[in-house]
Write an enzyme that holds these catalytic residues in place. Structure first.
Site, short mmCIF file in Angstrom:
data_model
loop_
_atom_site.label_atom_id
_atom_site.label_comp_id
_atom_site.label_asym_id
_atom_site.label_seq_id
_atom_site.Cartn_x
_atom_site.Cartn_y
_atom_site.Cartn_z
N GLY A 1 0.80 -1.26 -0.11
CA GLY A 1 -0.06 0.04 0.09
C GLY A 1 0.95 1.22 -0.11
CG ASN B 1 -0.32 -6.91 9.30
OD1 ASN B 1 -0.19 -5.56 9.10
ND2 ASN B 1 -1.13 -7.38 8.60
CB ALA B 2 -0.55 -3.42 13.81
CB CYS C 1 -5.74 -0.32 6.34
SG CYS C 1 -4.58 -0.98 7.30
CB THR D 1 -6.12 -8.39 8.18
OG1 THR D 1 -6.19 -6.80 8.31
CG2 THR D 1 -5.06 -8.83 7.16
CB THR E 1 -0.32 -14.85 5.16
OG1 THR E 1 -0.90 -13.89 5.71
CG2 THR E 1 0.43 -15.64 6.42
C1 LIG Z 1 2.25 -7.90 6.66
C2 LIG Z 1 0.93 -7.63 5.91
C3 LIG Z 1 0.87 -6.51 5.24
C4 LIG Z 1 -0.30 -6.02 4.76
N1 LIG Z 1 -0.44 -4.81 4.08
C5 LIG Z 1 -1.37 -4.58 3.37
C6 LIG Z 1 -1.52 -3.33 2.41
O1 LIG Z 1 -0.69 -2.42 2.65
N2 LIG Z 1 -2.81 -2.83 1.83
C7 LIG Z 1 -3.71 -3.67 1.62
O2 LIG Z 1 -4.73 -3.78 1.08
N3 LIG Z 1 -3.48 -5.18 2.38
C8 LIG Z 1 -2.41 -5.34 3.24
N4 LIG Z 1 -2.35 -6.68 3.88
C9 LIG Z 1 -3.69 -7.42 3.72
C10 LIG Z 1 -3.48 -8.53 2.63
O3 LIG Z 1 -3.12 -7.79 1.35
C11 LIG Z 1 -4.92 -9.55 2.46
O4 LIG Z 1 -5.87 -8.82 2.40
C12 LIG Z 1 -4.76 -10.29 3.99
O5 LIG Z 1 -3.47 -10.68 4.47
C13 LIG Z 1 -5.62 -11.74 3.59
O6 LIG Z 1 -4.82 -12.72 2.66
P1 LIG Z 1 -4.09 -13.77 3.19
O7 LIG Z 1 -4.81 -14.55 4.26
O8 LIG Z 1 -3.68 -14.57 1.99
O9 LIG Z 1 -2.77 -13.03 3.67
C14 LIG Z 1 -1.34 -6.99 4.35
C15 LIG Z 1 -1.37 -8.19 5.19
C16 LIG Z 1 -0.24 -8.78 5.71
C17 LIG Z 1 0.02 -9.95 6.34
#
Ligand SMILES: Cc1cc2nc3c(=O)[nH]c(=O)nc-3n(C[C@H](O)[C@H](O)[C@H](O)COP(=O)(O)O)c2cc1C
Ligand SMILES: Cc1cc2nc3c(=O)[nH]c(=O)nc-3n(C[C@H](O)[C@H](O)[C@H](O)COP(=O)(O)OP(=O)(O)OC[C@H]3O[C@@H](n4cnc5c(N)ncnc54)[C@H](O)[C@@H]3O)c2cc1C
Ligand SMILES: Cc1cc2nc3c(=O)[nH]c(=O)nc-3n(C[C@H](O)[C@H](O)[C@H](O)COP(=O)(O)OP(=O)(O)OC[C@H]3O[C@@H](n4cnc5c(N)ncnc54)[C@H](O)[C@@H]3O)c2cc1C
Ligand SMILES: Cc1cc2nc3c(=O)[nH]c(=O)nc-3n(C[C@H](O)[C@H](O)[C@H](O)COP(=O)(O)O)c2cc1C
Ligand code: FES
Ligand code: FES
Lengths: 261, 304, 304, 261
Positions: free
Chosen positions: B45, B68-69, B129, B193, B266
């Site tokens: 992002g 994550n944050a 977010c 998330t 992830t």
């Molecule tokens: C470390 C981390 C950073 C993330 N940063 C962003 C972000 O910058 N913008 C965004 O739209 N989603 C962000 N996400 C969310 C992911 O794109 C995704 O929507 C979410 O992790 C669910 O998918 P997954 O279970 O396959 O990880 C982030 C997720 C993680 C784990």
């Protein structure tokens, strides 16, 4: 970070476990894997994730490269939680996903004196470093540890380097160790580079003394990591320039005057 | 089988994209695979100005998942366009820029900057977010605010397809999906998330300085699958499904409930070449199941 | 340490209760432990008349969790009072009856029947079941409906403490928590299961006939912990935390964020004597951590 | 269900794996555990969850008791998914949580003739049954299988019982098997009890013929199970009285005319 080593040979491979040996107790294990195709610099690490982990634990675990020979990649691991417990139960022949070599590693010259400060498992990256050093006579190592010395790969360090081990079992031991640390750093500050690896309290003490005596010191951090490749931004450390940098790629070896611990 | 997917303007050679924030700026993964083989690269992002993100610690592992944050640490849109985009294979693989802003105005500024960039394949708006104080989630939970933002983005996006990424932290995902569709979104992606928390009973402190974090990984797959299914039943625009995908079976599950493409998040942490392997393995799996075309398979879930 | 907990009228010898629907009518677990050692026994959701529940299949395993859509199969309140309750050790261990109804009227009928039963220690109102078509969830998602139901229940409950069990499938759990508190709830328990879905790519059918199910187990713990924390910060009445608890550390995490007691759900499927073991192990863990009293530890999370 | 056996001896114990042996391929395994303290009736089963499973998989797995001796509890397991794969990789000495004996088990008299119909892994509960039967001469077993006969514990069945095995590799084989099944059931319907265990398609065919010939037949179902103790209501089967009953406690052995398959 001017210290970044360009390493274009990073790879992710499934490597087979050759053997696992225990050092003293079952809590200290040496893991030998089939050798990967890359070469490394001491201080670099790998991400380690057994194929059997499937969904849980999700994350790989980072481990310093203890030693790499033509025959094997060797890691030295202490069991501290669930992941390391599972790792200590791996069997010969099991597949492990390994990616690396990661991070920058220690930079040092063979013909210069070096002071190595290792705390506990922080000895791992120095095993390979000392054993492959062209001039072990230039190495001075101070090793602080809690478990019995026999748990650590201390005896296998070259004969002709200077080494000293101190065990800390009590607060008094710890205070004494801190004094010795301080003295060593003071004495060595003008003589060459200092490399340190260990728990964060240990590194914090070292950082304090190094700044005090303006030593050229490099600290290897052990932040929590998820990806190991600089993508998740979960492992960052704050630099004195007030930047958050990924410890997995830009470091983990930091100049002592450049990072907040 | 023809693996291509057309998401209303955004054309992919295969349905596998990366998920924002889990694939850096793409370049981090160059040592581990050929970026040109991916369906699309969605980058971390970006905001108008660089952001530092939240203080450490920012991540913690949980059963079959993680919190994550990060707080949207990023180098800012300008530096991205200058230093990262030129190194990405955008001519063969669409590069999707994930956007974050704290106000509608900032969103439109960002969009204006990006809409004229040849190398940008689409915009993904993060109105979901959970890890930043300002902006982000409130757009994703309030249909009216979401409508306004998306509507305005579309005005400035020019020919770039606008993907709106939805938050799962709502009572009824269908309402917000319908809203952003009517506001002109070209594509919907979900889920971001799920809000969560972890604490340390020894230190009596939260495991993440920000206290709350976003849950991702295999743990959330059932929740994601349901929401994707519901949204696919509700809107006519293409839907990108994500949340907990870790193997080819998971990918096909999302397509079976109606998704046109998927994102891998992830799972990229379990092996940096994961997404590349999935592209290869998906062909095998599709063959094995005798799937003839995406059009035939997509949304073919049989009820009752 | 004094392990007792007083939830405003409901007195427990220790903070560990069973979660409704995962411990049958209690008797199923008699071979595996001494029911009198539990903090409280919460039985399967009961309705006025017996219910058959949903058609099979009703359950499916997911990463670190499971989905269920039992649909509240139960023997009905009458049969429970006649055949099950007398066999439970209600004199030493409170038996909490979990209630389900499709209308406010049915809820009040149920309450009337139960309020005069000596062996019933408290009522837990399930305004949050995602697996039935009528009733259940709508009460839990709509604050006004929730207020009405709880208010009326309280009128008929006599001296029985009323526990209101909340659904996590909302945008903001604090709103509904505040509402049920103001409607007179004595205790709040949360979370119920999170809506989810699973499909089979081979048969192209949902894994559960009901299509949607409720997600439970370790996977959801971070979500539960956050919601329990938020509710504890919002209301003054005691809160019972649950969702994904599988060991003593998990239990203490919920108490650390403010819960007065906890319920053990899906974990009872991993070993039928789980909840009994947890009661024993909790003493050891509390000792180990040097916790002096629940009052000192509860809600002692330190921020910043 | 009038058939319920009161069994007050159910227990949950951690039992150690003694050995795991493979039968033909690695997909058919015999798991030997330290013997539990309870006794059982053939047809009963246990819930099985290795301690190493931690969070994932969440559920235990149900397996028929293949045999129980003074020395060991033995299960016969086919690898079909993730759980059974993990089970097949267990090592001697590992702990497994086992609760049982669960369900009702087969009821039969030693002095009566019995027809046993086993399909594939459905042979598991009959190994103990046949080997402990006082009058093996009264047993007639028809065994339908896909994998080579050597994968199954068929040879170890008593010499003096009558047994027949048929392999199904094609649709034709299957059709022929169905005909033999039907014939056997017709011939046997008036002579004694029929017991059956196997995949659901197999049981459905048997049920049809048994209803047709009014045989006294009992079928052992293999529904998905989470708790094994009657609490979760996830394993229910619909009876002809239009009730949903837990197959884990009230059954799994059902009278053929009492259940919808
Ligand atoms: C470390 C981390 C950073 C993330 N940063 C962003 C972000 O910058 N913008 C965004 O739209 N989603 C962000 N996400 C969310 C992911 O794109 C995704 O929507 C979410 O992790 C669910 O998918 P997954 O279970 O396959 O990880 C982030 C997720 C993680 C784990
Ligand atoms: C670059 C790097 C190199 C490392 N080299 C070695 C090594 O050579 N040998 C070795 O034994 N260990 C090393 N570690 C630490 C090792 O990664 C952790 O001990 C391991 O990840 C813990 O996993 P776990 O599942 O057993 O523990 P968890 O259950 O995850 O946690 C148990 C405890 O370990 C701490 N911990 C968890 N992850 C980390 C982490 N990444 N770093 C530090 N502490 C952590 C937790 O805070 C907790 O207190 C290194 C870490 C890094 C970042
Ligand atoms: C009372 C009872 C007795 C059983 N006895 C035996 C036995 O003696 N030997 C043996 O090998 N197997 C037996 N089974 C079946 C065994 O429990 C399943 O094969 C096992 O649970 C599958 O686990 P998995 O994780 O490998 O498969 P999963 O990954 O969970 O599923 C893989 C496949 O197996 C099917 N499956 C999953 N769980 C079950 C289940 N509980 N019953 C039937 N099919 C299932 C799934 O639908 C899927 O097709 C028995 C089942 C029951 C209910
Ligand atoms: C099989 C099953 C049946 C359930 N039935 C009920 C029920 O009848 N009433 C109710 O309030 N909650 C019911 N629940 C929800 C649980 O009580 C609990 O809220 C949820 O499972 C989360 O806790 P856990 O993760 O510890 O299982 C059920 C859960 C499961 C898994
Ligand atoms: S571990 Fe992901 S950025 Fe360092
Ligand atoms: S497996 Fe839970 S009721 Fe039968």
């Amino acid at each position: 970070m001017n210290h970044k080593i360009e390493n274009k040979k990073q790879r992710c491979q499934s490597l087979k476990v050759q053997t696992i040996t225990y050092s003293g107790t079952r809590d200290f294990v040496h893991v030998y894997l089939d050798p990967p195709i890359w070469d490394y610099v001491p201080g670099q690490f790998v991400m380690f994730r057994p194929g059997s982990w499937s969904n849980d634990p999700v994350w790989p675990r980072p481990f310093s490269i203890c030693e790499k020979t033509d025959d094997a990649l060797r890691l030295f691991i202490q069991v501290v939680g669930r992941g390391t417990k599972l790792i200590s139960c791996l069997r010969p022949g099991e597949d492990v996903d390994i990616w690396g070599p990661l991070g920058n590693g220690f930079s040092l010259k063979n013909d210069e004196s070096v002071l190595i400060l290792a705390g506990g498992m922080g000895i791992a990256p120095f095993v390979g470093l000392c054993k492959t050093h062209k001039n072990p006579g230039n190495i001075n190592l101070l090793f602080g540890h809690r478990a019995p010395l026999s748990s650590y790969p201390y005896d296998e360090l070259p004969e002709n380097m200077s080494k000293e081990a101190m065990q800390q079992k009590s607060m008094e031991d710890l205070n004494e160790f801190q004094l010795v640390l301080k003295q060593k750093i003071q004495d060595f500050a003008s003589k060459g580079r200092i490399l340190a690896c260990g728990p964060s309290s240990f590194l914090r003490a070292i950082q304090k003394y190094c700044l005090e005596y303006k030593a050229d010191a490099w600290l290897s951090l052990e932040n929590k990591m998820a990806c190991g490749v600089g993508a998740c931004l979960g492992c960052v450390a704050r630099t004195t320039d007030d930047e958050y940098v990924q410890t997995c790629t830009c470091v983990p070896v930091f100049s002592a005057d450049k990072v907040f611990l | 089988m023809d693996f291509r997917v057309d998401l209303g303007g955004l054309k992919l050679t295969n349905p596998i994209m990366t998920a924002s924030g889990t694939f850096g700026y793409g370049l981090e993964f160059k040592p581990y695979g050929n970026l040109e083989e991916l369906g699309a690269i969605v980058v971390k992002g970006l905001s108008l100005r660089p952001r530092q993100g939240n203080p450490m610690p920012r991540i913690v592992e949980t059963p079959c998942g993680m919190l994550n944050a990060i707080g949207l640490q990023n180098i800012g849109v300008e530096k991205f366009l200058l230093e990262k985009l030129p190194l990405l294979p955008w001519k063969t693989t669409p590069v999707v820029v994930n956007l974050y802003a704290q106000s509608a105005e900032e969103f439109s500024d960002l969009t204006r900057v990006l809409s004229s960039e040849e190398g940008v394949g689409a915009l993904e708006v993060n109105i979901s977010c959970p890890n930043v104080k300002e902006g982000g989630l409130q757009f994703g939970q309030d249909p009216q605010a979401a409508f306004k933002v998306v509507n305005m983005l579309k005005k400035h996006a020019g020919s770039k397809p606008v993907i709106v990424k939805l938050s799962p932290n709502v009572a009824d995902i269908k309402v917000i999906a319908k809203t952003v569709e009517s506001a002109g979104a070209d594509i919907i992606s979900l889920i971001n998330t799920i809000g969560g928390m972890a604490v340390d009973i020894h230190t009596r402190k939260p495991c993440i300085t920000n206290v709350f974090g976003g849950l991702s990984g295999p743990a959330i797959k059932p929740v994601a699958l349901k929401m994707v299914y519901e949204v696919c039943k509700t809107v006519k625009i293409p839907v990108i499904g994500l949340g907990g995908i870790s193997n080819t079976q998971d990918i096909l599950e999302f397509i079976l409930v109606g998704a046109s493409a998927v994102q891998i998040g992830t799972a990229s942490f379990t092996r940096p070449d994961k997404v590349f392997t999935l592209v290869k393995d998906l062909r095998v799996k599709v063959e094995e199941l005798g799937i003839k075309s995406w059009d035939e398979f997509r949304g073919s879930l049989r009820l009752g």
